[in-house]
Design an enzyme around this catalytic site. Sequence first.
Site, PDB file in Angstrom:
ATOM      1  N   ALA A  11       0.690  -1.012  -0.041  1.00  0.00           N
ATOM      2  CA  ALA A  11      -0.010   0.017  -0.019  1.00  0.00           C
ATOM      3  C   ALA A  11       0.869   1.241   0.057  1.00  0.00           C
ATOM      4  O   ALA A  11       1.788   1.482   0.800  1.00  0.00           O
ATOM      5  CB  ALA A  11      -0.913   0.080   1.036  1.00  0.00           C
ATOM      6  N   THR A  48       1.018   8.835  -3.079  1.00  0.00           N
ATOM      7  CA  THR A  48       1.738   9.856  -3.550  1.00  0.00           C
ATOM      8  C   THR A  48       0.966  11.304  -2.985  1.00  0.00           C
ATOM      9  O   THR A  48      -0.088  11.305  -3.215  1.00  0.00           O
ATOM     10  CB  THR A  48       2.176   9.999  -4.917  1.00  0.00           C
ATOM     11  OG1 THR A  48       1.078   9.721  -5.895  1.00  0.00           O
ATOM     12  CG2 THR A  48       3.176   8.883  -5.525  1.00  0.00           C
ATOM     13  N   GLN A  92       9.253  15.254  -4.825  1.00  0.00           N
ATOM     14  CA  GLN A  92       8.803  14.037  -3.961  1.00  0.00           C
ATOM     15  C   GLN A  92       9.580  13.832  -2.616  1.00  0.00           C
ATOM     16  O   GLN A  92      10.151  12.575  -2.359  1.00  0.00           O
ATOM     17  CB  GLN A  92       8.870  12.834  -4.939  1.00  0.00           C
ATOM     18  CG  GLN A  92       7.732  12.901  -5.839  1.00  0.00           C
ATOM     19  CD  GLN A  92       7.716  11.297  -6.417  1.00  0.00           C
ATOM     20  OE1 GLN A  92       8.654  10.555  -6.570  1.00  0.00           O
ATOM     21  NE2 GLN A  92       6.329  10.534  -6.609  1.00  0.00           N
ATOM     22  N   TYR A 137       7.833  11.344  -0.627  1.00  0.00           N
ATOM     23  CA  TYR A 137       7.782   9.950  -1.035  1.00  0.00           C
ATOM     24  C   TYR A 137       9.112   9.285  -1.055  1.00  0.00           C
ATOM     25  O   TYR A 137       9.437   8.144  -0.915  1.00  0.00           O
ATOM     26  CB  TYR A 137       7.081   9.783  -2.418  1.00  0.00           C
ATOM     27  CG  TYR A 137       6.849   8.638  -3.112  1.00  0.00           C
ATOM     28  CD1 TYR A 137       5.750   7.824  -2.849  1.00  0.00           C
ATOM     29  CD2 TYR A 137       7.746   8.025  -4.277  1.00  0.00           C
ATOM     30  CE1 TYR A 137       5.443   6.773  -3.489  1.00  0.00           C
ATOM     31  CE2 TYR A 137       7.396   6.972  -4.763  1.00  0.00           C
ATOM     32  CZ  TYR A 137       6.500   6.278  -4.495  1.00  0.00           C
ATOM     33  OH  TYR A 137       6.093   4.983  -4.959  1.00  0.00           O
ATOM     34  N   PRO A 177      10.425  -0.945  -7.670  1.00  0.00           N
ATOM     35  CA  PRO A 177      10.047  -0.926  -8.891  1.00  0.00           C
ATOM     36  C   PRO A 177      10.472   0.476  -9.461  1.00  0.00           C
ATOM     37  O   PRO A 177      10.521   1.545  -8.885  1.00  0.00           O
ATOM     38  CB  PRO A 177       8.313  -0.974  -8.648  1.00  0.00           C
ATOM     39  CG  PRO A 177       8.221  -1.426  -7.288  1.00  0.00           C
ATOM     40  CD  PRO A 177       9.414  -0.857  -6.513  1.00  0.00           C
TER      41      PRO A 177
HETATM   42  P1  NDP Z   1      -2.271   2.303  -7.016  1.00  0.00           P
HETATM   43  O1  NDP Z   1      -2.318   3.834  -6.480  1.00  0.00           O
HETATM   44  O2  NDP Z   1      -2.733   1.773  -8.081  1.00  0.00           O
HETATM   45  O3  NDP Z   1      -2.791   1.462  -5.617  1.00  0.00           O
HETATM   46  C1  NDP Z   1      -2.454   1.833  -4.315  1.00  0.00           C
HETATM   47  C2  NDP Z   1      -3.190   0.705  -3.323  1.00  0.00           C
HETATM   48  O4  NDP Z   1      -2.993   1.039  -2.082  1.00  0.00           O
HETATM   49  C3  NDP Z   1      -4.429   0.695  -3.515  1.00  0.00           C
HETATM   50  O5  NDP Z   1      -5.057  -0.736  -3.393  1.00  0.00           O
HETATM   51  C4  NDP Z   1      -5.025   1.432  -2.326  1.00  0.00           C
HETATM   52  O6  NDP Z   1      -6.425   1.190  -1.721  1.00  0.00           O
HETATM   53  C5  NDP Z   1      -3.949   1.265  -1.474  1.00  0.00           C
HETATM   54  N1  NDP Z   1      -3.993   1.967  -0.236  1.00  0.00           N
HETATM   55  C6  NDP Z   1      -3.391   3.469  -0.330  1.00  0.00           C
HETATM   56  N2  NDP Z   1      -3.644   3.967   0.881  1.00  0.00           N
HETATM   57  C7  NDP Z   1      -3.804   2.895   1.886  1.00  0.00           C
HETATM   58  C8  NDP Z   1      -4.295   2.996   3.079  1.00  0.00           C
HETATM   59  N3  NDP Z   1      -3.844   4.035   4.019  1.00  0.00           N
HETATM   60  N4  NDP Z   1      -4.356   1.778   3.839  1.00  0.00           N
HETATM   61  C9  NDP Z   1      -4.492   0.533   3.225  1.00  0.00           C
HETATM   62  N5  NDP Z   1      -4.421   0.588   1.659  1.00  0.00           N
HETATM   63  C10 NDP Z   1      -4.113   1.966   0.889  1.00  0.00           C
HETATM   64  O7  NDP Z   1      -0.564   2.176  -6.569  1.00  0.00           O
HETATM   65  P2  NDP Z   1       0.219   1.340  -7.585  1.00  0.00           P
HETATM   66  O8  NDP Z   1      -0.321  -0.124  -7.663  1.00  0.00           O
HETATM   67  O9  NDP Z   1       0.829   2.076  -8.620  1.00  0.00           O
HETATM   68  O10 NDP Z   1       1.673   1.069  -6.403  1.00  0.00           O
HETATM   69  C11 NDP Z   1       1.672  -0.080  -5.333  1.00  0.00           C
HETATM   70  C12 NDP Z   1       2.853   0.463  -4.660  1.00  0.00           C
HETATM   71  O11 NDP Z   1       4.117   0.315  -5.449  1.00  0.00           O
HETATM   72  C13 NDP Z   1       3.057   1.511  -3.668  1.00  0.00           C
HETATM   73  O12 NDP Z   1       3.649   1.308  -2.536  1.00  0.00           O
HETATM   74  C14 NDP Z   1       3.794   2.428  -4.716  1.00  0.00           C
HETATM   75  O13 NDP Z   1       4.260   3.583  -4.069  1.00  0.00           O
HETATM   76  C15 NDP Z   1       4.898   1.422  -5.148  1.00  0.00           C
HETATM   77  N6  NDP Z   1       5.539   1.970  -6.592  1.00  0.00           N
HETATM   78  C16 NDP Z   1       4.531   2.127  -7.586  1.00  0.00           C
HETATM   79  C17 NDP Z   1       5.037   2.564  -8.653  1.00  0.00           C
HETATM   80  C18 NDP Z   1       4.314   2.698  -9.913  1.00  0.00           C
HETATM   81  O14 NDP Z   1       5.119   3.006 -10.986  1.00  0.00           O
HETATM   82  N7  NDP Z   1       3.155   2.350 -10.026  1.00  0.00           N
HETATM   83  C19 NDP Z   1       6.643   2.883  -8.796  1.00  0.00           C
HETATM   84  C20 NDP Z   1       7.466   2.477  -7.511  1.00  0.00           C
HETATM   85  C21 NDP Z   1       6.827   1.972  -6.577  1.00  0.00           C
HETATM   86  P3  NDP Z   1      -7.687   1.546  -2.424  1.00  0.00           P
HETATM   87  O15 NDP Z   1      -7.823   0.767  -3.518  1.00  0.00           O
HETATM   88  O16 NDP Z   1      -8.795   1.180  -1.410  1.00  0.00           O
HETATM   89  O17 NDP Z   1      -7.540   3.055  -2.524  1.00  0.00           O
END
Ligand code: NDP
Length: 240
Positions: free
Chosen positions: A83, A86, A144, A147, A177
């Site tokens: 989870a 940003t 960031q 972050y 990633p």
């Molecule tokens: P998304 O924004 O697509 O999804 C984020 C997920 O985290 C959702 O399921 C959301 O739940 C959940 N979430 C957010 N806040 C909370 C909270 N307070 N408690 C519980 N769950 C929470 O993100 P990504 O899939 O892109 O990213 C996943 C991870 O990978 C993150 O940690 C991100 O920082 C990291 N990352 C992503 C990159 C990218 O390019 N996409 C690059 C590098 C790292 P809900 O659906 O309910 O909102």
Amino acid sequence: MARVAIVTGGTRGIGEAISLALKEMGFTVVANYGGNDAKAAEFTARTGIPAYKWDVGDHQACIDGCARVEAEVGPIDVVVNNAGVTRDGVLHKMSFDDWNDVMRINLGGCFNMAKATFGGMRERRWGRIVNIGSVNGQAGQYGQVNYAAAKSGIHGFTKALAQEGAKFGVTVNAIAPGYIDTDMVAAVPAPVLEKIVAKIPVGRLGQASEIARGVAFLCSENAAFVTGSTMSINGGQHMY
Ligand code: NDP
């Protein structure tokens, strides 16, 4: 009996791909999510994986949520701290709330989930914790500071906890990633994203499944000797 794995933010994006990969490996998977009920319901209906809602940045919610999962599903042997949020902005425009939310959820969430589950893993002498960092925690990124600090902190957290878990059969690793094609990256303005992709040697964004395969390896029996490491999956964007 199948081991239980929990994936935070496991109902969409990278987390969804991780939930599916771990299920395919034979784990009994539980997905946590933060607020998007509609997406979580659709995910559960499609995959059969139960979704539990709580804020990973809330310490007590993690303790209570994991206790509920353990009572309803079984002891948690695998935690994927995926989870993340940003709240981008240059420092002089970033509010304390933007700083604090990102630290509380992205880094605090790892601590909270580990506190809720690490003791049981130690007692059972087996566990896997995989923390999702970021290339921007390794290299830094304009706009960031919150972050990058949280993700960089995850890498330190991983190395420290790995030392505590090693003699109990609990491995702790991170994946960093690069830019992956999810909602989070869709929020980046197109001209900025074009410039980012131009700097990725492989020449494209990554796919969530490419991160999930790395997580699956780190959760497997084959990875018993891998701990305290960070696997970079970034198309060559940053060679650490
Ligand atoms: P998304 O924004 O697509 O999804 C984020 C997920 O985290 C959702 O399921 C959301 O739940 C959940 N979430 C957010 N806040 C909370 C909270 N307070 N408690 C519980 N769950 C929470 O993100 P990504 O899939 O892109 O990213 C996943 C991870 O990978 C993150 O940690 C991100 O920082 C990291 N990352 C992503 C990159 C990218 O390019 N996409 C690059 C590098 C790292 P809900 O659906 O309910 O909102």
